[in-house]
Design an enzyme around this catalytic site. Sequence first.
Site, PDB file in Angstrom:
ATOM      1  N   GLU A  53       0.812  -1.228   0.000  1.00 17.49           N
ATOM      2  CA  GLU A  53       0.000   0.000   0.000  1.00 17.49           C
ATOM      3  C   GLU A  53       0.839   1.270   0.000  1.00 17.49           C
ATOM      4  O   GLU A  53       0.562   2.205   0.759  1.00 17.49           O
ATOM      5  CB  GLU A  53      -0.976  -0.027   1.191  1.00 17.49           C
ATOM      6  N   GLU A 105      -5.246 -11.115  -1.662  1.00 17.09           N
ATOM      7  CA  GLU A 105      -6.095 -11.014  -0.455  1.00 17.09           C
ATOM      8  C   GLU A 105      -7.575 -11.022  -0.805  1.00 17.09           C
ATOM      9  O   GLU A 105      -8.367 -10.282  -0.223  1.00 17.09           O
ATOM     10  CB  GLU A 105      -5.797  -9.715   0.308  1.00 17.09           C
ATOM     11  N   ASP A 119      -0.978  -3.923  -3.451  1.00 11.15           N
ATOM     12  CA  ASP A 119      -1.838  -2.755  -3.173  1.00 11.15           C
ATOM     13  C   ASP A 119      -3.305  -3.099  -3.419  1.00 11.15           C
ATOM     14  O   ASP A 119      -3.621  -4.163  -3.941  1.00 11.15           O
ATOM     15  CB  ASP A 119      -1.419  -1.547  -4.014  1.00 11.15           C
TER      16      ASP A 119
END
Length: 546
Positions: free
Chosen positions: A339, A449, A385
């Site tokens: 991120e 994720e 990200d």
Amino acid sequence: MRKTKMLFVLLALLVAAGGILSAQTFKNVTVIKNSFDDGKVGGWAHRGHPGSEEKLIIDTAVKKVGSASLKITNRTKTWHGPIHLLTDNAVAGDVYAFSGWIYYNQGPENQAFTFSVERSFKDPNEAHKYANILSFQAKKGEWTQIKGEYTVGADPTQKNIWVYFELPYKADDLVTDNDKIDFWVDEIEFIKLDPALKPKVQLDIPNLGDTLYDWFSIGTAVNPDEVDPSQQKAQLIMKHFNALVAGNAHKMDAIQPQEGKFEWRDADRIVEFGMLTGMRVRWHSLQWHQQAPAWLMQDPKDPNKRVSKDLLNQRLKTHIQTIVKRYKGQVESYDVVNEVLSDKGGFRTAAEGSLWYDILGKEFIFNSFKWAREADPYAQLVINDYNLESDKRKRQDMYNLVKEMLAAKVPVDAVGIQMHISNTAPSVAEIKETIDLFASLGVQVVITEMDMSIYASANDAKRTPTANDLLVQAQRYKDIFAVYKAAAEKGQLDLVMIWGPSDDTSWLNDFPVRGRTDAPLLFDTRFQAKPAFWAIVDPSKVKGLR
Ligand code: XIL
């Protein structure tokens, strides 16, 4: 004589049957129950150390029902509150259901209360551990019902468990008057649920890993508690998944809570479980601006001052290389940085909660990859990200950054697309475009994720997933997995990670709205395959799928 014998046999049979019957009927055991109407605090104590001003009193003026409640007053810390021993013999997998009422009448209009547990260990020298289990929002001047479940984790070294209620944690020097408010609890009950009610893994269904084997590995994020093979959760993980990543246990704060003091226990449990079960193991994440220890950004002489550029660089290098060297040959893929891009364009800065770029500039990203590569020349190095699929500008920023890194010979091997998406967005086409775009750089794509919220936004009220929620979700999982398969056939990706094995432990049960349960994964809270699972494995099993 004969008759007597018959009677005796009959009686014996009855007794035996009774035994079997009673062994089979489930028994829930009430372990704590207090209405405080008898004027006694029961087994409750205050958490402050002896000498603390904090007090527990039976209050007959304020009560939910009956004639009294328990008041906690003179609090001076966020963690001051009532505590009760739950068990002196923690058994992994035991489930405790609790319910009760909480009340306050000073301070802010809304106040969060936390239900937490404290654990001691068989080794009396081992420091107690504390964990926040659930959070409740109460309204000033109204009794709020609190309800939940706590499952004892699979740590064989633990001994006692205490339960307590507190306010969200703040360091002592940050405590305000609002954190010191009195509060009341009433009608508290903790029940140990019968083991027969525990969820059981379905053994008679296909497994995800084999089903997807020709295209990619399918992994899950786990907690250290979930990888004890004696537990059903671990059985679920072993049956379906062939790749593993830690949901939290590999983050900077978990690994290096104090400078130079590396905590490997939980981290190792996950990596070892992966090795033992032949899974591919990923690491999340060597760097991140969240879940990082406070010392990292502080000057060692004066915590109020920022760390110098040189020292931060050195700390980052040490952190990265200590980990990557330790797990060389075991962890095959690392989220090196997480991120680092802004949601508003360019890099994430202090305005969005990260000091990394402000102190080190974008060099920290390049250096992190070089340091990781130095420590393990073979591991896959990933830049990770979120919202890359839904936010075109961010996607382009990632593309440009990776292009620049490749041109500068920075060893980046893959772009990690988190894929925290919802039932409503982004479109399947956007996901495909995103994978194609990054793959066009000649790097791999990793889905790192994935989960799929049933809610369109933080404004949606909490609901139990409807049949339609689950069908829409199944359709999207099916369509998106078709995109992944096509990408795998083009050599663009070979690993898809789901952010958790089953809905009971999803982070979305508390994010972006605390306490708003969600259902974003492939297995439900009782480990049963959801329509989304069948949509991937055998769509003919789900009525209504296109
Ligand atoms: C989440 C965990 O799942 C939660 O348990 C924790 O409280 C917060 O972090 N993007 C990431 C992950 O990169 O590290 C986050 O994981 C989810 C969003």
